[in-house]
Enzyme design. Structure first.
Site, PDB file in Angstrom:
ATOM      1  N   GLU A  77      -2.480  -4.299 -10.387  1.00 36.66           N
ATOM      2  CA  GLU A  77      -3.184  -4.923  -9.493  1.00 36.66           C
ATOM      3  C   GLU A  77      -4.109  -6.243  -9.834  1.00 36.66           C
ATOM      4  O   GLU A  77      -4.143  -7.156  -9.296  1.00 36.66           O
ATOM      5  CB  GLU A  77      -3.766  -4.137  -8.310  1.00 36.66           C
ATOM      6  CG  GLU A  77      -2.488  -3.222  -7.463  1.00 36.66           C
ATOM      7  CD  GLU A  77      -3.387  -2.197  -6.522  1.00 36.66           C
ATOM      8  OE1 GLU A  77      -3.018  -2.292  -5.421  1.00 36.66           O
ATOM      9  OE2 GLU A  77      -4.396  -1.495  -7.003  1.00 36.66           O
TER      10      GLU A  77
ATOM     11  N   GLU B 110       0.699   4.388   0.294  1.00 42.38           N
ATOM     12  CA  GLU B 110       0.685   5.667   1.499  1.00 42.38           C
ATOM     13  C   GLU B 110       1.505   4.936   2.872  1.00 42.38           C
ATOM     14  O   GLU B 110       1.726   5.675   3.601  1.00 42.38           O
ATOM     15  CB  GLU B 110      -0.588   5.776   1.603  1.00 42.38           C
ATOM     16  CG  GLU B 110      -1.603   6.718   0.548  1.00 42.38           C
ATOM     17  CD  GLU B 110      -1.980   5.724  -0.477  1.00 42.38           C
ATOM     18  OE1 GLU B 110      -2.809   6.286  -1.414  1.00 42.38           O
ATOM     19  OE2 GLU B 110      -1.571   4.637  -0.719  1.00 42.38           O
TER      20      GLU B 110
ATOM     21  N   HIS C 167       0.885  -1.292   0.025  1.00 37.76           N
ATOM     22  CA  HIS C 167       0.059  -0.229   0.082  1.00 37.76           C
ATOM     23  C   HIS C 167       0.823   1.248   0.022  1.00 37.76           C
ATOM     24  O   HIS C 167       1.707   1.436   0.891  1.00 37.76           O
ATOM     25  CB  HIS C 167      -0.904  -0.096   1.237  1.00 37.76           C
ATOM     26  CG  HIS C 167      -1.923   1.033   1.481  1.00 37.76           C
ATOM     27  ND1 HIS C 167      -2.732   1.370   0.479  1.00 37.76           N
ATOM     28  CD2 HIS C 167      -1.768   2.186   2.490  1.00 37.76           C
ATOM     29  CE1 HIS C 167      -3.405   2.709   0.832  1.00 37.76           C
ATOM     30  NE2 HIS C 167      -2.777   2.989   1.961  1.00 37.76           N
TER      31      HIS C 167
END
Length: 257
Positions: free
Chosen positions: A183, A123, A121
């Site tokens: 993804e 972030e 992820h």
């Protein structure tokens, strides 16, 4: 004897202790999130993918995979659609940092001296580094100075030649790959039961101004939640990504550990 499992949590404690107490066995920790990934994929994509990469790498290098972090830092509008979207369930930065620091210290207490944090992820990145920094500082206070930690994100091992094969019509950039070809292709290769391409929304790559606004403007994010189109995703592209990224991760761990 072949390794029976890649997952530390599946071991009884004496077996776990025997594996890690000497410090030679690497522990891989997947760091994910619960975040929307469009209409065609589930909320735990960012957990499933780093966990599988960690599993494959652990089997190759004789490591063990720790239970993943299933919540991550807040979704940014320009890289994850935004924290305002339904389903996205996030941690404050301080919470993620504190949890990572605690887990790293605990593995050090067990005797682990080689750690790899496998990020899924985007972030999470800076908070992972802060958690590591605080943990290493506290471990030094306790006289432990030989812990080594590798941090990596699986997509960083995709090279220019791979990008040309994956995106023959042009690469939108990693920031806009949220719920897109990368993804979705990996999920089609690994977990096709969780992907419904019939529900995929064919969006143009999102465009944003060169600044941020808070509270976010929801109209900046495509309504589907994805920042580029997943329509060109295929299981074959996913297999290519699996090979490239797994090889890169394994090579990195062998070089560092």
């Amino acid at each position: 004897m072949p390794q029976k499992t890649a997952f530390a949590s599946e071991l009884a404690w004496p077996d776990y202790h025997a594996a890690v107490s000497g410090g030679a066995t690497p522990i891989l920790i997947p760091i994910g999130s619960m975040e929307q990934h469009g209409h065609h994929m589930p909320l735990h994509v960012d957990v499933l993918l780093p966990t599988e990469f960690a599993r494959r790498a652990a089997l190759a290098v004789g490591g063990l995979v720790a239970p993943p972090f299933t919540y991550g830092y807040k979704s940014h509008q320009k890289s994850g659609g935004g924290n305002h979207l339904p389903g996205t369930t996030s941690l404050d930065g301080a919470t993620l940092v504190a949890a990572l620091r605690d887990v790293i210290r605990e593995f050090a207490r067990h005797g682990v001296r080689k750690l790899c944090l496998v990020n899924g992820h985007y972030e999470n990145s800076w908070f992972i580094i802060e958690g590591i920094d605080l943990a290493l500082r506290e471990l030094r206070w306790d006289g432990i100075a030989d812990m080594k930690i590798v941090v990596l994100s699986y997509w960083d091992f995709v090279g220019d030649d791979d990008i040309a094969r994956l995106y023959p019509d042009g690469f939108p950039g990693w920031a806009l790959e949220h719920g897109g070809v990368l993804e979705t292709s990996l999920m089609l290769a690994l977990y096709p039961q969780f992907v419904d391409l019939a529900r995929a929304v064919d969006v143009q790559p999102a465009t944003f101004p060169p600044y941020d606004v808070y509270p976010v403007k929801p109209e900046w994010t495509p309504a589907a939640g994805t920042l580029s189109s997943p329509r060109e995703a295929t299981a074959e592209k996913g297999e290519l990504l699996l090979e490239v990224c797994t090889r890169g991760i394994v090579d990195a761990l062998r070089a560092e550990f």
